[in-house]
Write a protein that holds these residues in place. Structure first.
Motif, PDB file in Angstrom:
ATOM      1  N   LYS A 721      -0.330 -50.343 -85.902  1.00 55.06           N
ATOM      2  CA  LYS A 721      -1.201 -51.507 -85.708  1.00 55.06           C
ATOM      3  C   LYS A 721      -2.491 -51.268 -86.485  1.00 55.06           C
ATOM      4  N   VAL A 722      -2.739 -52.117 -87.466  1.00 58.93           N
ATOM      5  CA  VAL A 722      -3.917 -52.004 -88.308  1.00 58.93           C
ATOM      6  C   VAL A 722      -4.699 -53.308 -88.194  1.00 58.93           C
ATOM      7  N   GLY A 723      -5.850 -53.234 -87.540  1.00 59.78           N
ATOM      8  CA  GLY A 723      -6.589 -54.454 -87.283  1.00 59.78           C
ATOM      9  C   GLY A 723      -5.761 -55.368 -86.401  1.00 59.78           C
ATOM     10  N   GLY A 724      -5.512 -56.549 -86.852  1.00 53.53           N
ATOM     11  CA  GLY A 724      -4.700 -57.486 -86.069  1.00 53.53           C
ATOM     12  C   GLY A 724      -3.265 -57.552 -86.524  1.00 53.53           C
ATOM     13  N   GLU A 725      -2.870 -56.694 -87.474  1.00 52.14           N
ATOM     14  CA  GLU A 725      -1.516 -56.733 -88.005  1.00 52.14           C
ATOM     15  C   GLU A 725      -0.714 -55.501 -87.577  1.00 52.14           C
ATOM     16  N   TYR A 726       0.599 -55.698 -87.533  1.00 52.40           N
ATOM     17  CA  TYR A 726       1.526 -54.580 -87.352  1.00 52.40           C
ATOM     18  C   TYR A 726       2.227 -54.336 -88.693  1.00 52.40           C
ATOM     19  N   ILE A 727       2.034 -53.174 -89.253  1.00 52.20           N
ATOM     20  CA  ILE A 727       2.694 -52.785 -90.503  1.00 52.20           C
ATOM     21  C   ILE A 727       3.965 -52.041 -90.122  1.00 52.20           C
ATOM     22  N   ILE A 728       5.111 -52.635 -90.425  1.00 49.13           N
ATOM     23  CA  ILE A 728       6.406 -52.127 -89.952  1.00 49.13           C
ATOM     24  C   ILE A 728       7.269 -51.759 -91.152  1.00 49.13           C
ATOM     25  N   ASN A 729       7.846 -50.568 -91.096  1.00 48.06           N
ATOM     26  CA  ASN A 729       8.770 -50.101 -92.135  1.00 48.06           C
ATOM     27  C   ASN A 729      10.113 -49.763 -91.502  1.00 48.06           C
ATOM     28  N   LEU A 730      11.162 -50.313 -92.063  1.00 41.48           N
ATOM     29  CA  LEU A 730      12.515 -50.092 -91.555  1.00 41.48           C
ATOM     30  C   LEU A 730      13.411 -49.644 -92.701  1.00 41.48           C
ATOM     31  N   THR A 731      14.147 -48.574 -92.464  1.00 39.10           N
ATOM     32  CA  THR A 731      15.167 -48.117 -93.407  1.00 39.10           C
ATOM     33  C   THR A 731      16.508 -48.134 -92.705  1.00 39.10           C
ATOM     34  N   ILE A 732      17.452 -48.865 -93.262  1.00 42.03           N
ATOM     35  CA  ILE A 732      18.790 -48.945 -92.671  1.00 42.03           C
ATOM     36  C   ILE A 732      19.829 -48.689 -93.753  1.00 42.03           C
ATOM     37  N   PRO A 733      20.993 -48.162 -93.377  1.00 36.72           N
ATOM     38  CA  PRO A 733      22.040 -47.896 -94.366  1.00 36.72           C
ATOM     39  C   PRO A 733      22.592 -49.196 -94.967  1.00 36.72           C
ATOM     40  N   GLN A 734      23.123 -49.082 -96.152  1.00 36.79           N
ATOM     41  CA  GLN A 734      23.767 -50.222 -96.800  1.00 36.79           C
ATOM     42  C   GLN A 734      24.917 -50.728 -95.932  1.00 36.79           C
ATOM     43  N   GLY A 735      25.006 -52.056 -95.816  1.00 33.05           N
ATOM     44  CA  GLY A 735      26.114 -52.664 -95.088  1.00 33.05           C
ATOM     45  C   GLY A 735      25.889 -52.832 -93.605  1.00 33.05           C
ATOM     46  N   VAL A 736      24.767 -52.349 -93.102  1.00 26.04           N
ATOM     47  CA  VAL A 736      24.465 -52.478 -91.674  1.00 26.04           C
ATOM     48  C   VAL A 736      23.560 -53.693 -91.464  1.00 26.04           C
ATOM     49  N   ASN A 737      23.966 -54.591 -90.617  1.00 29.89           N
ATOM     50  CA  ASN A 737      23.157 -55.750 -90.257  1.00 29.89           C
ATOM     51  C   ASN A 737      22.244 -55.387 -89.093  1.00 29.89           C
ATOM     52  N   ALA A 738      21.075 -55.985 -89.067  1.00 25.17           N
ATOM     53  CA  ALA A 738      20.107 -55.674 -88.017  1.00 25.17           C
ATOM     54  C   ALA A 738      19.512 -56.959 -87.452  1.00 25.17           C
ATOM     55  N   VAL A 739      19.261 -56.930 -86.164  1.00 21.90           N
ATOM     56  CA  VAL A 739      18.489 -57.968 -85.489  1.00 21.90           C
ATOM     57  C   VAL A 739      17.211 -57.297 -85.016  1.00 21.90           C
ATOM     58  N   MET A 740      16.086 -57.726 -85.546  1.00 15.13           N
ATOM     59  CA  MET A 740      14.822 -57.018 -85.342  1.00 15.13           C
ATOM     60  C   MET A 740      13.789 -57.940 -84.706  1.00 15.13           C
ATOM     61  N   SER A 741      13.164 -57.449 -83.644  1.00 15.27           N
ATOM     62  CA  SER A 741      12.078 -58.167 -82.999  1.00 15.27           C
ATOM     63  C   SER A 741      10.750 -57.657 -83.544  1.00 15.27           C
ATOM     64  N   VAL A 742       9.853 -58.586 -83.851  1.00 16.52           N
ATOM     65  CA  VAL A 742       8.542 -58.204 -84.362  1.00 16.52           C
ATOM     66  C   VAL A 742       7.480 -59.021 -83.641  1.00 16.52           C
ATOM     67  N   PRO A 743       6.268 -58.512 -83.552  1.00 20.48           N
ATOM     68  CA  PRO A 743       5.169 -59.299 -82.991  1.00 20.48           C
ATOM     69  C   PRO A 743       4.631 -60.286 -84.031  1.00 20.48           C
ATOM     70  N   GLU A 744       3.809 -61.205 -83.581  1.00 20.96           N
ATOM     71  CA  GLU A 744       3.123 -62.065 -84.526  1.00 20.96           C
ATOM     72  C   GLU A 744       2.239 -61.215 -85.444  1.00 20.96           C
ATOM     73  N   ASN A 745       1.963 -61.759 -86.612  1.00 25.58           N
ATOM     74  CA  ASN A 745       1.126 -61.045 -87.601  1.00 25.58           C
ATOM     75  C   ASN A 745       1.758 -59.714 -88.026  1.00 25.58           C
ATOM     76  N   ALA A 746       3.082 -59.718 -88.160  1.00 28.29           N
ATOM     77  CA  ALA A 746       3.778 -58.517 -88.613  1.00 28.29           C
ATOM     78  C   ALA A 746       4.031 -58.584 -90.109  1.00 28.29           C
ATOM     79  N   VAL A 747       3.935 -57.439 -90.746  1.00 34.66           N
ATOM     80  CA  VAL A 747       4.336 -57.280 -92.144  1.00 34.66           C
ATOM     81  C   VAL A 747       5.474 -56.260 -92.153  1.00 34.66           C
ATOM     82  N   VAL A 748       6.640 -56.690 -92.615  1.00 37.93           N
ATOM     83  CA  VAL A 748       7.839 -55.859 -92.493  1.00 37.93           C
ATOM     84  C   VAL A 748       8.357 -55.480 -93.871  1.00 37.93           C
ATOM     85  N   THR A 749       8.549 -54.198 -94.071  1.00 38.36           N
ATOM     86  CA  THR A 749       9.202 -53.674 -95.266  1.00 38.36           C
ATOM     87  C   THR A 749      10.574 -53.128 -94.870  1.00 38.36           C
ATOM     88  N   VAL A 750      11.604 -53.525 -95.585  1.00 36.08           N
ATOM     89  CA  VAL A 750      12.962 -53.045 -95.326  1.00 36.08           C
ATOM     90  C   VAL A 750      13.454 -52.317 -96.572  1.00 36.08           C
TER      91      VAL A 750
END
Length: 772
Positions: A721-750
């Protein structure tokens, strides 16, 4: 002897209790972390081989005089001449009970073999390529074999006689054990009754008299001409040693000799106290190890080597010195953080060291957040898990080393969040052993292998059936479900229904719902039966056993109706207890017997009642998370585990106090799963991680990082959590589907690419984003 061991155990408990009294007071937590790096990749999922080797040409061999003598160390040697070294030569080796293999003076297997199984009349064999250790010309193959015996133990069932078998055949090469091998009992190893381990262990304490040492008999130049020729005792696969199956699990990992943390304080140190001196040297964490010493001494001095666990029934070592400089490594492994060498007057310590060995699986999971308490607990849980893995999953590595199935079920789910897939093989091996010990009674035994005793703890077996489905959910191994299904259903059919639509109590051989008192057995047992029935119903659907579903659904409906009679305004409670039990109410939630309208009342039970042992605490925490109260789970963890986390020790206890049981019980490691699965929110959405759920509890921590090893590869989540944002990094294997919950003001890197920002997905991908 057993009575004496019990007296020693009681004295150890009393001493530990008094120590805890005098050390009472607030303690400052010392953070603990294991030193490891997450591997870049992990082994692919595999299944243990279960077909016996039926084409042996080698013979079981031993000497003639000591065939059935317990606690015997046998030396075996064979000279082999080769015209050339093959590119590869696989040796198949087995022993009753353990062996150390040397080729041309080099130790190439340190403690080979696994405790016999999978059934009580069979054993395992090891396989390895020995070509790299051979040379053109004369070669010397040696084995030191330790035969334990055929007495009562909780982790081994002997053949009744010592034995060794070796077979390595290839083009123009045949090295097989037969009567051409030389054998001699090692006279330096004494079968002494002075320092017995407790009756639960097949291993003996080591008593080595160096005055009788045979010298470097594994050396290629050692003369064995005066040794007797081996006696043959049958072809491989034949009685009494029985069928031989592949070991299925990796050979032990040998970390090599290491210095203790304070070894340098005792280098070239001469003991000048006439009464001798106890020198305690420290290991950085609770490890499986063999102790080493190098000393200068007159002949006949007795050195004792013990650990902080010795009085609880663990093995120990006694070494009798010879004249001059000498070194010795005690091959009987122990565990602990503090190793004590009792050195007599006049002995000079040159060096003290230890060799760590352990199950060959890498630490591959990780969890951290901004709460150091939680980080230390996760890491202690991991260390406790690893020290209870070797030939089998163990309840503890000192007192019993036994494969209690309630412990195994908890340990299995812990591996799914912390170890690579080699660890799954240990669970598969345990399941094979349990299934191999079933008979027409359809009872699933709780401790196998075992000799001289018998255990069925029904609630542990019911938890094990639930665990079978859990294993499938994490691995996707449908063949595993096909393997365990019939045994699961047949076991559940042993329960009969009473007139009140609740099961008639099945006590087994030990009527054990959990450690501690105030257990609501009626509510606990019925919830476990219902939970296991639901798991078996899902298994039936998965493998198309539709004909069994009517029985399961009818039985579930009866229990569900009967369970309603246990509901009170304070929670679920039978006449067995005065107040609702946390374990029973947790199981009502997990099994599905409780509905959401009852959660508020049950939540009050789980936040005000603390009956569960560390074993059942995992299920209480799972129930809190299923009800969605993650903060309550965290608060309960911090309350109940405070003493274990603040204690300056790397592993978790059997009980909630350090003096009552062992200091290393992996059944206490449930919080590891809770943190990775629920707080970081990573779990399979489809079996075998075909899809993954990522649902972190962002409000519980401003930063979090978690890596989960899966059958698809490593999944890593981190956020801050940086200021009012959540900086989120996700690494998943190739071919895997994901259902991801995030808060408002999220920045997501996959997978290192920006994926989501400002409420918008930046491109096509395999991650479905939901805002919570």
């Amino acid at each position: 002897m057993e009575f004496l061991q019990q007296i020693i155990s009681y004295l150890a408990i009393a001493a530990a209790f008094l120590s805890s009294i005098f050390s009472w007071g607030p303690k400052e937590m010392k953070p603990f972390a294991n030193d490891y790096e997450i591997p870049e990749s992990i082994p692919e999922y595999s299944v243990i081989p279960t077909e016996e080797k039926a084409d042996w040409t080698a013979k079981w061999i031993w000497d003639e005089e000591n065939l059935t003598k317990t606690n015997t160390w046998m030396c075996l040697s064979k000279k082999v001449t080769l015209e050339k070294v093959p590119d590869e030569l696989t040796a198949h080796i087995s022993a009753d009970s353990k062996y150390w293999l040397y080729i041309n003076g080099e130790n190439i297997v340190f403690e080979g073999g696994v405790k016999r199984g999978p059934d009580e009349n069979s054993g395992y064999y090891d396989s390895m390529d020995i070509a790299p250790y051979l040379k053109a010309g004369e070669n010397t193959v040696c084995a030191l074999v330790w035969y334990w015996g055929d007495e009562t133990s909780y982790s081994y069932h002997g053949s009744g006689q010592g034995g060794f078998i070796f077979e390595a055949t290839g083009e123009d090469i045949s090295i097989v054990s037969d009567n051409s091998w030389k054998v001699k009992r090692n006279p330096a190893y004494i079968d002494s009754a002075l320092y017995p381990p407790n009756y639960r262990l097949p291993e003996y304490s080591i008593y080595f008299d160096a005055r009788k040492d045979m010298g470097d008999w594994t050396d290629a130049d050692f003369d064995t001409s005066d040794w007797e020729n081996a006696t043959e005792y049958g072809l491989g696969g034949e009685a009494p040693y029985g069928k031989l199956y592949p070991r299925g699990i990796p050979l032990l990992k040998d970390y090599g000799l290491k210095a203790y943390e304070n070894s340098d304080e005792y280098e070239n140190y001469t003991v000048k106290n006439l009464l001798g001196e106890k020198i305690t040297v420290d290991v950085p964490y609770n490890a499986q190890l063999t102790a080493y010493l190098k000393v200068i001494a007159p002949a006949g001095k007795k050195i004792r080597i013990t650990t902080e666990n010795t009085l609880s029934g663990a093995v120990s070592t006694t070494y009798i010195t010879k004249e001059g400089e000498q070194e010795f490594e005690s091959l009987g492994w122990v565990n602990g953080e503090h190793i004590t060498y009792d050195i007599p007057y006049g002995v000079t310590v040159v060096s003290l060291m230890y060799r760590e060995t352990g199950y060959n699986s890498e630490f591959s999971g990780y969890f951290s957040c901004d709460d150091e308490f939680m980080n230390s607990l996760w890491q202690k849980s991991l260390r406790t898990l690893y020290v209870t893995m070797r030939d089998n999953f163990m309840d503890c590595p000192d007192r019993e080393r036994a494969q209690w199935w309630g412990d195994v079920t908890n340990e299995m789910i812990m591996t799914m969040y912390s170890m690579d897939s080699n660890s799954y093989l240990l669970y598969q091996k345990g399941v094979e052993a349990m299934l191999s010990h079933t008979d027409e009674s359809n009872v699933l035994q709780t401790v196998v292998p075992i000799d001289g005793d018998y255990f069925e703890l029904p609630v542990q077996q019911l938890a094990g059936i639930v665990g079978f489905l859990t294993y499938y959910e994490y691995t996707g191994d449908i063949a595993f479900i096909e393997k365990v299904y019939d045994a699961s259903l047949n076991y559940l059919k042993l329960w009969e229904m009473g007139d009140n639509n609740l099961v008639i109590h099945r006590s087994g051989s030990w009527d054990w719902p959990d450690w501690g008192d105030k257990a609501d057995m009626t509510a606990i047992e019925n919830a476990w039966v219902y939970y296991a029935l639901s798991s078996t119903e899902t298994m039936a659907q998965l493998i198309g056993r539709d004909e069994d579903i009517p029985f399961i659904t009818e039985r579930k409906a009866l229990i569900a109706e009967g369970y309603k009679s246990l509901w009170t305004e304070s929670g679920y409670k039978s006449k067995d207890v005065r107040k609702p039990d946390d374990r029973a109410n947790a199981l009502a939630v997990l099994s599905g017997l409780a509905d959401e309208a009852q959660y508020e009342t049950i939540l009050n039970v789980l936040t005000t009642t603390q009956n569960s042992s560390p074993y059942m605490e995992y299920y209480v925490l799972e129930a809190l998370c299923k009800m969605g109260d993650y903060e309550a789970a965290r608060d309960r963890i911090k309350d109940r585990y405070e003493d274990m986390v603040t204690e300056d020790y790397s592993t978790l206890w059997e009980f909630w106090n350090s003096w009552q049981g062992t200091m290393n019980h992996a059944w206490s490691g449930g919080p590891l799963v809770i943190m990775s699965k629920h707080f970081a929110g990573i779990s399979p959405l489809e079996a075998g991680y075909e899809a993954v759920k990522i649902d972190p509890q962002y409000t519980m921590s401003d930063s979090m990082s978690c890596t989960v090893p899966t059958v698809k590869g490593l999944i890593t989540l981190s956020y801050e959590k940086v200021g009012g944002e959540y900086i989120i990094n996700l690494t998943i294997p190739q071919g895997v589907n994901a259902v991801m919950s995030v808060p408002e003001n999220a920045v997501v890197t996959v997978n290192s690419s920006l994926y989501y920002q400002g409420g918008y997905v930046s491109g096509a991908g395999a991650v479905e984003i939901t805002v919570k």
